[in-house]
Design an enzyme around this catalytic site. Structure first.
Site, PDB file in Angstrom:
ATOM      1  N   LYS A   1       0.828  -1.202   0.000  1.00 32.24           N
ATOM      2  CA  LYS A   1       0.000   0.000   0.000  1.00 32.24           C
ATOM      3  C   LYS A   1       0.866   1.258   0.000  1.00 32.24           C
ATOM      4  O   LYS A   1       0.656   2.176  -0.790  1.00 32.24           O
ATOM      5  CB  LYS A   1      -0.939  -0.011   1.204  1.00 32.24           C
ATOM      6  CG  LYS A   1      -1.950   1.145   1.200  1.00 32.24           C
ATOM      7  CD  LYS A   1      -2.753   1.173   2.500  1.00 32.24           C
ATOM      8  CE  LYS A   1      -3.621  -0.029   2.670  1.00 32.24           C
ATOM      9  NZ  LYS A   1      -4.773  -0.036   1.729  1.00 32.24           N
TER      10      LYS A   1
ATOM     11  N   ARG B   1      -3.841   2.558   8.560  1.00 27.28           N
ATOM     12  CA  ARG B   1      -4.075   1.275   7.886  1.00 27.28           C
ATOM     13  C   ARG B   1      -2.791   0.456   7.837  1.00 27.28           C
ATOM     14  O   ARG B   1      -1.696   1.000   7.809  1.00 27.28           O
ATOM     15  CB  ARG B   1      -4.563   1.495   6.449  1.00 27.28           C
ATOM     16  CG  ARG B   1      -5.947   2.107   6.301  1.00 27.28           C
ATOM     17  CD  ARG B   1      -6.317   2.191   4.817  1.00 27.28           C
ATOM     18  NE  ARG B   1      -7.702   2.547   4.582  1.00 27.28           N
ATOM     19  CZ  ARG B   1      -8.140   3.782   4.371  1.00 27.28           C
ATOM     20  NH1 ARG B   1      -7.283   4.795   4.392  1.00 27.28           N
ATOM     21  NH2 ARG B   1      -9.419   4.006   4.152  1.00 27.28           N
TER      22      ARG B   1
ATOM     23  N   GLY C   1      -8.267  -7.429   4.174  1.00 23.84           N
ATOM     24  CA  GLY C   1      -9.160  -7.639   5.299  1.00 23.84           C
ATOM     25  C   GLY C   1      -8.576  -8.397   6.470  1.00 23.84           C
ATOM     26  O   GLY C   1      -9.256  -8.601   7.483  1.00 23.84           O
TER      27      GLY C   1
ATOM     28  N   MET D   1      -5.894  -7.609   8.406  1.00 17.51           N
ATOM     29  CA  MET D   1      -5.354  -6.826   9.520  1.00 17.51           C
ATOM     30  C   MET D   1      -6.248  -5.612   9.759  1.00 17.51           C
ATOM     31  O   MET D   1      -7.229  -5.388   9.061  1.00 17.51           O
ATOM     32  CB  MET D   1      -3.907  -6.439   9.234  1.00 17.51           C
ATOM     33  CG  MET D   1      -2.977  -7.633   9.288  1.00 17.51           C
ATOM     34  SD  MET D   1      -1.270  -7.204   8.912  1.00 17.51           S
ATOM     35  CE  MET D   1      -1.393  -6.790   7.188  1.00 17.51           C
TER      36      MET D   1
ATOM     37  N   ARG E   1      -3.299  -1.485  -6.442  1.00 16.23           N
ATOM     38  CA  ARG E   1      -2.516  -2.702  -6.283  1.00 16.23           C
ATOM     39  C   ARG E   1      -2.918  -3.676  -7.383  1.00 16.23           C
ATOM     40  O   ARG E   1      -4.006  -3.543  -7.970  1.00 16.23           O
ATOM     41  CB  ARG E   1      -2.760  -3.347  -4.908  1.00 16.23           C
ATOM     42  CG  ARG E   1      -4.190  -3.763  -4.654  1.00 16.23           C
ATOM     43  CD  ARG E   1      -4.380  -4.261  -3.235  1.00 16.23           C
ATOM     44  NE  ARG E   1      -5.783  -4.524  -2.943  1.00 16.23           N
ATOM     45  CZ  ARG E   1      -6.278  -4.723  -1.732  1.00 16.23           C
ATOM     46  NH1 ARG E   1      -5.478  -4.665  -0.681  1.00 16.23           N
ATOM     47  NH2 ARG E   1      -7.557  -4.956  -1.533  1.00 16.23           N
TER      48      ARG E   1
ATOM     49  N   HIS F   1     -16.096  -8.910   1.235  1.00 20.46           N
ATOM     50  CA  HIS F   1     -15.031  -9.769   1.780  1.00 20.46           C
ATOM     51  C   HIS F   1     -15.154 -11.188   1.244  1.00 20.46           C
ATOM     52  O   HIS F   1     -14.169 -11.792   0.795  1.00 20.46           O
ATOM     53  CB  HIS F   1     -15.115  -9.771   3.311  1.00 20.46           C
ATOM     54  CG  HIS F   1     -14.142 -10.699   3.968  1.00 20.46           C
ATOM     55  ND1 HIS F   1     -14.463 -11.995   4.298  1.00 20.46           N
ATOM     56  CD2 HIS F   1     -12.840 -10.535   4.314  1.00 20.46           C
ATOM     57  CE1 HIS F   1     -13.415 -12.579   4.839  1.00 20.46           C
ATOM     58  NE2 HIS F   1     -12.417 -11.723   4.862  1.00 20.46           N
TER      59      HIS F   1
ATOM     60  N   ARG G   1       8.637 -48.835 -10.784  1.00 18.56           N
ATOM     61  CA  ARG G   1       9.325 -49.183  -9.539  1.00 18.56           C
ATOM     62  C   ARG G   1       8.980 -50.618  -9.150  1.00 18.56           C
ATOM     63  O   ARG G   1       7.800 -50.995  -9.127  1.00 18.56           O
ATOM     64  CB  ARG G   1       8.903 -48.232  -8.416  1.00 18.56           C
ATOM     65  CG  ARG G   1       9.633 -48.477  -7.106  1.00 18.56           C
ATOM     66  CD  ARG G   1       9.250 -47.434  -6.065  1.00 18.56           C
ATOM     67  NE  ARG G   1       7.890 -47.631  -5.567  1.00 18.56           N
ATOM     68  CZ  ARG G   1       7.277 -46.794  -4.718  1.00 18.56           C
ATOM     69  NH1 ARG G   1       7.893 -45.709  -4.304  1.00 18.56           N
ATOM     70  NH2 ARG G   1       6.037 -47.041  -4.301  1.00 18.56           N
TER      71      ARG G   1
ATOM     72  N   SER H   1      15.974 -41.296  -9.478  1.00 17.33           N
ATOM     73  CA  SER H   1      14.692 -40.638  -9.250  1.00 17.33           C
ATOM     74  C   SER H   1      14.610 -40.353  -7.758  1.00 17.33           C
ATOM     75  O   SER H   1      14.680 -41.270  -6.945  1.00 17.33           O
ATOM     76  CB  SER H   1      13.532 -41.542  -9.682  1.00 17.33           C
ATOM     77  OG  SER H   1      12.304 -40.876  -9.455  1.00 17.33           O
TER      78      SER H   1
ATOM     79  N   GLY I   1      13.030 -39.886  -4.501  1.00 21.41           N
ATOM     80  CA  GLY I   1      11.779 -40.152  -3.793  1.00 21.41           C
ATOM     81  C   GLY I   1      11.726 -39.286  -2.558  1.00 21.41           C
ATOM     82  O   GLY I   1      12.114 -39.703  -1.467  1.00 21.41           O
ATOM     83  N   THR I   2      11.270 -38.055  -2.732  1.00 26.92           N
ATOM     84  CA  THR I   2      11.397 -37.064  -1.650  1.00 26.92           C
ATOM     85  C   THR I   2      10.464 -37.324  -0.487  1.00 26.92           C
ATOM     86  O   THR I   2      10.676 -36.769   0.594  1.00 26.92           O
ATOM     87  CB  THR I   2      11.173 -35.647  -2.199  1.00 26.92           C
ATOM     88  OG1 THR I   2       9.946 -35.614  -2.951  1.00 26.92           O
ATOM     89  CG2 THR I   2      12.330 -35.238  -3.102  1.00 26.92           C
ATOM     90  N   ASN I   3       9.423 -38.135  -0.662  1.00 27.76           N
ATOM     91  CA  ASN I   3       8.582 -38.475   0.500  1.00 27.76           C
ATOM     92  C   ASN I   3       9.415 -39.216   1.545  1.00 27.76           C
ATOM     93  O   ASN I   3       9.493 -38.821   2.713  1.00 27.76           O
ATOM     94  CB  ASN I   3       7.397 -39.344   0.070  1.00 27.76           C
ATOM     95  CG  ASN I   3       6.483 -38.634  -0.911  1.00 27.76           C
ATOM     96  OD1 ASN I   3       6.552 -37.428  -1.065  1.00 27.76           O
ATOM     97  ND2 ASN I   3       5.632 -39.397  -1.576  1.00 27.76           N
TER      98      ASN I   3
ATOM     99  N   CYS J   1      10.082 -37.773  -8.029  1.00 22.77           N
ATOM    100  CA  CYS J   1       8.768 -38.414  -8.161  1.00 22.77           C
ATOM    101  C   CYS J   1       7.956 -38.374  -6.875  1.00 22.77           C
ATOM    102  O   CYS J   1       6.878 -38.965  -6.800  1.00 22.77           O
ATOM    103  CB  CYS J   1       8.915 -39.858  -8.626  1.00 22.77           C
ATOM    104  SG  CYS J   1       9.860 -40.893  -7.494  1.00 22.77           S
TER     105      CYS J   1
ATOM    106  N   TYR K   1      13.569 -33.889 -15.114  1.00 22.25           N
ATOM    107  CA  TYR K   1      12.109 -33.917 -15.127  1.00 22.25           C
ATOM    108  C   TYR K   1      11.575 -33.926 -13.705  1.00 22.25           C
ATOM    109  O   TYR K   1      12.288 -34.238 -12.747  1.00 22.25           O
ATOM    110  CB  TYR K   1      11.576 -35.145 -15.893  1.00 22.25           C
ATOM    111  CG  TYR K   1      11.847 -36.470 -15.220  1.00 22.25           C
ATOM    112  CD1 TYR K   1      10.968 -36.993 -14.271  1.00 22.25           C
ATOM    113  CD2 TYR K   1      12.983 -37.220 -15.532  1.00 22.25           C
ATOM    114  CE1 TYR K   1      11.212 -38.205 -13.644  1.00 22.25           C
ATOM    115  CE2 TYR K   1      13.233 -38.440 -14.913  1.00 22.25           C
ATOM    116  CZ  TYR K   1      12.342 -38.929 -13.961  1.00 22.25           C
ATOM    117  OH  TYR K   1      12.589 -40.130 -13.339  1.00 22.25           O
TER     118      TYR K   1
END
Length: 888
Positions: free
Chosen positions: A26, A96, A105, A107, A352, A468, A630, A777, A779-781, A844, A864
């Site tokens: 703002k 403000r 809305g 704050m 904005r 809102h 896999r 590959s 496996g980020t989990n 993946c 990828y």
């Protein structure tokens, strides 16, 4: 020395739009409008770093900041010819918030600051309107009493409703100056009774109270929730904007309004918004009075008989239209504007970049590229990838019968079906139970943010297109119908009443945010067609991006959906998911329960044709695109029955004794299955399983190539490798099977053998593992689980607390932990390619569909990403944006 305050007004400003981080959105845009010579009431901005200082110093406002604010107010006094806190020509202020990221809305705001029992008299005399002065004073007391002093605004609303009922008035505008004076007296009495202190009569005390309240609101519950939903860091803080008040409630030559330079729902190039005559800004947003259209075209389209701003105040409208055009051209984006007309004089209060639906964002980006305002690359970068979810959800089937029970304004497009709930708490509770709901309210407020997020859609009986509910719903991508005045909400009895129909909590309705209709019951839906502007943006994205986008899929339905969304292959086919269907699970159980290798091979021979047919269909759907398969990964006990009833049923089906089955289940039990007998460990213990799967893959590749004429190059992934020797053992079995199938088929088969990097040891020893692996590959989990030592299935109980308390900024299972897990990925990528420079690298895990994680993958040089089918468009767009920002 620290500079706390930047001033603006009078045709110049300290700062510009480039100072968003320091001045907040703002403040930066107010400064920019001043520098452009636009009519902006003078003011000052307290920098965002002051917010951090406020919290670090125990919520104390430093003396140096106070001195700079006082100097800024003296400048405002010179520019306006008014004096703050004086009983002659008083200067009133608005206070403000203004964070660097828009948080509409969330704050707190205080208007008309500086009014006291003395200055209200002077304001009335100066304006020639005592009623206006006392109305402004009651507004200020109500706002200040709530925001700063902590007395709930509903207390003031109840007093006002009591007074209107006593006097026989329906609208606020019907009260006289004397009647407003009586309301003010009751407000002040109530504050002293409830809080034990009088309403402050010193304007400077009011000012520091309001500034402190705005800083404090940065940490209120709704702001914290909003930041979490929109990934806004808490350390950014908020600026505070203190500005000279201008009044839209000074009679019928005054007005206030909100406008967008283009339609935020459709993206059409047309001025869109609402205004009210003789009103302040909160009246428009709150929807207490029915707003009027800005343009004649919009008035005619709405069928309204109330005059437009274009007709009612043509000079002010012409000036406003010119400013809209200038600001959109200057910022090269659709603008969200707030304005006030004070007795015929136009003032700009805010500019904005406007929030918009995904559909509108696509159209605006494509149109602006066509208009030469932005490039194709910029058009692609303008779209929030996550917002594409809005386009992937159902809409109402046009052939369906519509039992319309009411209608309102089409505030946010799309359709949703769910049970009626009347409070945000009910919405959250229902979501936790897995039930879909529509949040039905008279009007929403910032306190409803958590309920709006939990609901499928929002229905309000009050409010306009810029209320809102409308603005927040569009930002969330939720369908919303607002201002449905023909419906009545009975909150006490939890009823929705309309046209002879009464519905209660739990009854099902459907809302159509594109038409504004409210329908009884569940209505058939259609999937959207992803063409037009969407297709063009995605085509531009595909030209820009470097990384490929694959999908995680093992069913034909998922594979086809992913291809329709532009997937360029399968990055993860989880074969264990193929064994749970129909009669397959019993064959799988037969294999697990076998006493020796011969028994296992007998069962595996039954599974072979099933696996082969699955792979043939996937290869056909992908038609020559890469498919990463896999090998079996989960612990074997997951396939076995657990309850007494299940054990009895399976024992009967397999014609074995229950006691034998029970012993085998007990034998396979593991205390920590995630780190137990799974992945490559299964293939080493039972190589015949890997051999069966390899044969199914290679035979399917031959068959699919024959059927489609497209060569198939399967990528066989060995999971949970931590040692090169593990991979070598399994790879040797795969290669032996490949040799046999090639000899039997008489054709060559190109294939790759690689591994999933999901253990820290594998990442650290990547240079050694890459001697055998032809692709990695990530496996980020599991890599996240094993790096943190956190179970993903159990983490929800404490990770939300971690986020709330600032221990972590993001859930590491949603967005890659760049410093820890990300560092392991970087190490593995660099070391793996040092050994094998053509090593193919992909990801993946669930992170493959997260835009921030995709940016990380681009920076790391992965080839990828692979994600769930419905996130493929998101990944395509995010990959293009990552390449564009990296200079691609």
């Amino acid at each position: 020395m620290q500079k706390w305050v930047y001033t603006f007004g009078g045709g110049s400003a300290e700062g510009s739009a480039a100072d968003r981080d320091l001045l907040g959105g703002k403040g930066a845009n107010l400064a920019e409008m001043c520098n452009l010579g636009l009519p902006v009431p003078p003011g000052l901005t307290i920098v965002t770093t002051a917010c951090s200082h406020f919290y670090d110093s125990g919520r104390v406002i430093p003396d140096a900041l106070k001195d700079e604010v006082r100097a800024g107010i003296r400048r405002m006094e010179r520019l306006t010819g008014r004096q703050f806190g004086r009983d002659s020509r008083p200067l009133l202020l608005s206070v403000r918030s203004g964070a660097r990221a828009s948080m509409p809305g969330m704050m707190d705001t205080v208007l008309n600051l500086g009014l006291t029992d003395e200055t209200v008299q002077a304001l009335g005399h100066d304006a020639g309107d005592a009623r206006f002065a006392w109305d402004s004073y009651r507004r200020f007391i109500q706002m200040y009493g709530d925001v700063v002093m902590g007395l709930d605004h509903e207390v003031f609303e109840e007093i006002l409703e009591d007074e209107k009922a006593r006097l026989g008035h329906e609208q606020d505008t019907e009260l006289s100056a004397v009647e407003w004076q009586h309301v003010v007296a009751r407000y002040k009495e109530t504050i002293e009774e409830e809080l034990g202190e009088p309403f402050p009569q010193d304007p400077e005390v009011q000012l520091w109270g309001a500034i402190g309240a705005v800083f404090s609101s940065w940490m209120n519950a709704r702001a914290v929730t909003y930041r979490h939903l929109h990934n806004i860091p808490a350390e950014w803080g908020t600026a505070v904007n203190v500005q000279a008040m201008v009044f839209g409630n000074l009679g019928n030559s005054s007005a206030t309004g909100v406008a967008f330079t283009r339609n935020p729902s459709t993206g059409a190039k047309e001025l869109y918004g609402e205004f009210l005559v003789n009103a302040q800004g909160e009246d428009v947003v709150a929807g207490i009075r029915t707003p009027q259209n800005l343009t004649e075209a919009a008035r005619l389209a709405a069928g309204s008989d109330r005059p437009s701003l274009e007709k009612l105040m043509p000079d002010a409208f012409e000036a406003f239209q010119a400013i809209c055009d200038r600001l959109e051209s200057h910022y090269r984006d659709m603008q969200d504007l707030e304005f006030t007309i004070e007795r015929g004089t136009l003032w700009m209060l805010q500019a904005r970049s406007g929030k918009r639906t995904a559909k509108a964002a696509l159209k605006i980006a494509v149109d602006m590229a066509g208009e030469g305002l932005i490039s194709e690359g910029e058009a692609v970068s303008r779209i929030d990838p996550a917002s594409l979810d809005q386009l992937l959800h159902p809409t109402i089937d046009p052939r369906a019968r519509r039992d319309v029970i009411g209608s309102g304004l089409p505030a946010s497009p799309g359709a949703a079906t769910g049970e009626i709930v009347f409070t945000s708490e009910q919405a959250v509770h229902a979501q936790e139970e897995g039930r879909k709901v529509i949040l039905v309210r008279i009007e929403t407020s910032p306190e409803d943010i958590h309920g709006m997020h939990a609901a499928e859609g929002i229905l309000t009986t009050r409010g306009g297109m810029t209320s809102h509910a409308a603005v927040v719903a569009r930002g969330m991508g939720k369908p919303c119908v607002s201002g449905a005045g023909m419906l009545r909400v009975d909150l006490r009895n939890e009823l929705l009443i309309t046209q002879g129909v009464t519905l209660g909590k739990g009854d099902v309705i459907t809302i159509d945010g594109s038409s504004g209709q409210v329908l009884k019951g569940a209505i058939p839906m259609l999937q959207p067609e992803l063409s037009g502007d969407f297709g063009l943006i995605m085509a531009w994205a595909d030209k820009t991006r470097r990384m490929k986008v694959r999908t995680n899929a093992e069913t034909p339905a998922d594979a086809r959906a992913a291809r329709s969304f532009g997937a360029e292959g399968i990055g993860l086919c989880r074969t264990e998911h193929m064994f749970f269907e129909g009669g397959r699970i019993n064959v799988m159980r037969e294999m697990i329960l076998a006493e020796d290798e011969a028994g296992r091979r007998t069962a595996l021979a039954k599974l072979l044709p099933m696996q082969r047919s699955d792979f043939v269909e996937l290869f056909e759907i992908m038609h020559g695109l890469p498919v990463t398969i896999r090998l079996l990964d989960p612990p074997l006990h997951e396939f076995l029955p657990k309850t007494d009833e299940e054990i009895a049923e399976v024992a009967l089906a397999l014609a074995i004794d229950e006691s034998v089955l029970r012993r085998r289940v007990e034998t396979l039990h593991e205390f920590n299955p995630m780190l137990g007998h799974r992945g490559c460990r299964l293939a080493i213990s039972y190589p015949e399983i890997a051999e069966m799967q390899a044969r199914a893959i290679f035979e399917a590749a031959c068959e699919a190539a024959r059927l489609t004429g497209a060569a198939v190059e399967p990528e066989i992934m060995v999971p949970l490798v931590g040692l090169k020797s593990e991979l070598d053992y399994v790879k040797a079995r795969i290669e032996a099977v490949a040799k046999d199938v090639i000899a039997e088929a008489g054709v060559g088969i190109a294939y790759l053998v690689g591994t999933m990097i999901e253990l820290p040891r594998a990442a650290l020893r990547a240079h050694v593992i890459a001697e055998s692996a032809e692709f990695f590959s990530f496996g980020t989990n599991d890599l996240t689980q094993t790096t943190f030592g956190i179970s993903r299935d159990d983490a929800a109980s404490f990770l939300s607390t971690y986020i709330q308390k600032g221990i972590v900024e993001q859930d590491p299972f949603v967005q890659i932990d760049f410093d820890g897990v990300g560092e392991l990925i970087r190490i593995a990528a660099e070391r793996g390619r040092r050994t094998r420079n053509n090593l193919k690298l992909g990801i993946c895990g669930e992170h493959g569909g997260d835009p921030a994680s995709i940016h990380f993958c681009e920076e790391t040089g992965l080839d990828y990403v692979s994600c769930s089918p419905f996130r493929v468009p998101i990944a395509r767009l995010a990959a293009a944006q990552a390449a564009y920002r990296n200079g691609g």
